[in-house]
Design a protein around this motif. Sequence first.
Motif, PDB file in Angstrom:
ATOM      1  N   PHE A   1     -36.987  35.640 -28.143  1.00  0.00           N
ATOM      2  CA  PHE A   1     -35.984  35.005 -27.292  1.00  0.00           C
ATOM      3  C   PHE A   1     -35.101  36.094 -26.695  1.00  0.00           C
ATOM      4  N   THR A   2     -35.016  36.117 -25.379  1.00  0.00           N
ATOM      5  CA  THR A   2     -34.238  37.128 -24.679  1.00  0.00           C
ATOM      6  C   THR A   2     -33.543  36.454 -23.495  1.00  0.00           C
ATOM      7  N   SER A   3     -33.127  37.221 -22.520  1.00  0.00           N
ATOM      8  CA  SER A   3     -32.518  36.653 -21.318  1.00  0.00           C
ATOM      9  C   SER A   3     -32.979  37.449 -20.108  1.00  0.00           C
ATOM     10  N   GLU A   4     -32.783  36.878 -18.946  1.00  0.00           N
ATOM     11  CA  GLU A   4     -33.213  37.548 -17.716  1.00  0.00           C
ATOM     12  C   GLU A   4     -32.541  38.902 -17.529  1.00  0.00           C
ATOM     13  N   ASP A   5     -31.311  39.024 -17.992  1.00  0.00           N
ATOM     14  CA  ASP A   5     -30.574  40.260 -17.732  1.00  0.00           C
ATOM     15  C   ASP A   5     -30.703  41.316 -18.827  1.00  0.00           C
ATOM     16  N   GLU A   6     -31.412  41.028 -19.917  1.00  0.00           N
ATOM     17  CA  GLU A   6     -31.633  42.057 -20.940  1.00  0.00           C
ATOM     18  C   GLU A   6     -32.691  43.029 -20.423  1.00  0.00           C
ATOM     19  N   SER A   7     -32.414  44.325 -20.574  1.00  0.00           N
ATOM     20  CA  SER A   7     -33.367  45.311 -20.059  1.00  0.00           C
ATOM     21  C   SER A   7     -33.657  46.384 -21.104  1.00  0.00           C
ATOM     22  N   PHE A   8     -34.762  47.080 -20.879  1.00  0.00           N
ATOM     23  CA  PHE A   8     -35.160  48.204 -21.724  1.00  0.00           C
ATOM     24  C   PHE A   8     -35.956  49.164 -20.851  1.00  0.00           C
TER      25      PHE A   8
ATOM     26  N   LYS B   1     -36.202  48.273 -17.011  1.00  0.00           N
ATOM     27  CA  LYS B   1     -36.876  47.075 -16.504  1.00  0.00           C
ATOM     28  C   LYS B   1     -36.496  45.889 -17.374  1.00  0.00           C
ATOM     29  N   PRO B   2     -36.683  44.677 -16.862  1.00  0.00           N
ATOM     30  CA  PRO B   2     -36.378  43.507 -17.693  1.00  0.00           C
ATOM     31  C   PRO B   2     -37.136  43.582 -19.022  1.00  0.00           C
ATOM     32  N   PHE B   3     -36.455  43.214 -20.108  1.00  0.00           N
ATOM     33  CA  PHE B   3     -37.064  43.315 -21.435  1.00  0.00           C
ATOM     34  C   PHE B   3     -38.328  42.467 -21.541  1.00  0.00           C
ATOM     35  N   TYR B   4     -38.318  41.275 -20.925  1.00  0.00           N
ATOM     36  CA  TYR B   4     -39.514  40.430 -20.994  1.00  0.00           C
ATOM     37  C   TYR B   4     -40.702  41.117 -20.329  1.00  0.00           C
ATOM     38  N   LYS B   5     -40.447  41.853 -19.253  1.00  0.00           N
ATOM     39  CA  LYS B   5     -41.529  42.568 -18.566  1.00  0.00           C
ATOM     40  C   LYS B   5     -42.037  43.723 -19.434  1.00  0.00           C
ATOM     41  N   TYR B   6     -41.107  44.423 -20.079  1.00  0.00           N
ATOM     42  CA  TYR B   6     -41.479  45.487 -21.015  1.00  0.00           C
ATOM     43  C   TYR B   6     -42.405  44.927 -22.101  1.00  0.00           C
ATOM     44  N   LEU B   7     -42.026  43.776 -22.685  1.00  0.00           N
ATOM     45  CA  LEU B   7     -42.837  43.168 -23.743  1.00  0.00           C
ATOM     46  C   LEU B   7     -44.221  42.769 -23.235  1.00  0.00           C
ATOM     47  N   LEU B   8     -44.261  42.155 -22.074  1.00  0.00           N
ATOM     48  CA  LEU B   8     -45.525  41.710 -21.491  1.00  0.00           C
ATOM     49  C   LEU B   8     -46.462  42.898 -21.244  1.00  0.00           C
ATOM     50  N   GLU B   9     -45.919  43.963 -20.679  1.00  0.00           N
ATOM     51  CA  GLU B   9     -46.727  45.154 -20.403  1.00  0.00           C
ATOM     52  C   GLU B   9     -47.224  45.802 -21.690  1.00  0.00           C
ATOM     53  N   ARG B  10     -46.346  45.901 -22.702  1.00  0.00           N
ATOM     54  CA  ARG B  10     -46.746  46.506 -23.982  1.00  0.00           C
ATOM     55  C   ARG B  10     -47.823  45.667 -24.668  1.00  0.00           C
TER      56      ARG B  10
ATOM     57  N   GLY C   1     -35.942  47.520 -33.349  1.00  0.00           N
ATOM     58  CA  GLY C   1     -34.801  48.296 -32.891  1.00  0.00           C
ATOM     59  C   GLY C   1     -34.566  48.246 -31.392  1.00  0.00           C
ATOM     60  N   LYS C   2     -35.459  47.615 -30.660  1.00  0.00           N
ATOM     61  CA  LYS C   2     -35.312  47.537 -29.204  1.00  0.00           C
ATOM     62  C   LYS C   2     -34.705  46.212 -28.761  1.00  0.00           C
ATOM     63  N   HIS C   3     -34.516  45.295 -29.710  1.00  0.00           N
ATOM     64  CA  HIS C   3     -34.033  43.952 -29.387  1.00  0.00           C
ATOM     65  C   HIS C   3     -33.276  43.419 -30.593  1.00  0.00           C
ATOM     66  N   ASN C   4     -32.127  42.806 -30.347  1.00  0.00           N
ATOM     67  CA  ASN C   4     -31.367  42.266 -31.478  1.00  0.00           C
ATOM     68  C   ASN C   4     -31.242  40.751 -31.415  1.00  0.00           C
ATOM     69  N   GLY C   5     -32.070  40.126 -30.605  1.00  0.00           N
ATOM     70  CA  GLY C   5     -32.047  38.669 -30.496  1.00  0.00           C
ATOM     71  C   GLY C   5     -32.992  38.016 -31.491  1.00  0.00           C
ATOM     72  N   LEU C   6     -33.163  36.733 -31.322  1.00  0.00           N
ATOM     73  CA  LEU C   6     -33.987  35.930 -32.219  1.00  0.00           C
ATOM     74  C   LEU C   6     -35.477  36.182 -31.980  1.00  0.00           C
ATOM     75  N   ILE C   7     -36.207  36.340 -33.078  1.00  0.00           N
ATOM     76  CA  ILE C   7     -37.666  36.470 -33.044  1.00  0.00           C
ATOM     77  C   ILE C   7     -38.213  35.536 -34.110  1.00  0.00           C
ATOM     78  N   THR C   8     -39.227  34.749 -33.758  1.00  0.00           N
ATOM     79  CA  THR C   8     -39.866  33.874 -34.742  1.00  0.00           C
ATOM     80  C   THR C   8     -41.354  34.195 -34.807  1.00  0.00           C
ATOM     81  N   LEU C   9     -41.943  33.872 -35.950  1.00  0.00           N
ATOM     82  CA  LEU C   9     -43.368  34.097 -36.167  1.00  0.00           C
ATOM     83  C   LEU C   9     -43.910  32.880 -36.902  1.00  0.00           C
TER      84      LEU C   9
END
Length: 105
Positions: free
Chosen positions: A12-19, A22-31, A89-97
């Motif tokens: 769970f992130t937001s549109e304005d979170e970046s790494f 670039k947007p964090f969601y895009k970073y995750l998708l590419e990785r 360490g790159k994200h401090n939001g909610l993560i579920t598995l």
Amino acid sequence: MRVVKKKLLRIFTSEDESFEGKPFYKYLLERAKERGLEGATVFRAIAGYGKTKEIRKHKLFQLRSSLPVVVEIIDEEEKIKRFLEEIKGKHNGLITLEDVEVIYL
């Protein structure tokens, strides 16, 4: 029909979170793609809130958007765990598995 047990990772992130600029969601998708994970999807929410309890929603004349975004990644447990270690360490939001069953028709 074949049913296979997999893991579903939700970040769970937001549109304005970046790494890395670039947007964090895009970073995750590419990785996830680079690491050969089976599938990843990004969902943009209509509204939501998190730790701050501030409701985030689209405003018509807002220049910057901070809407909630969810990244879902699915694969075998070991691949998901390696990916989690990489993003630690790159994200401090909610993560579920969670456990899921993937149905191949």
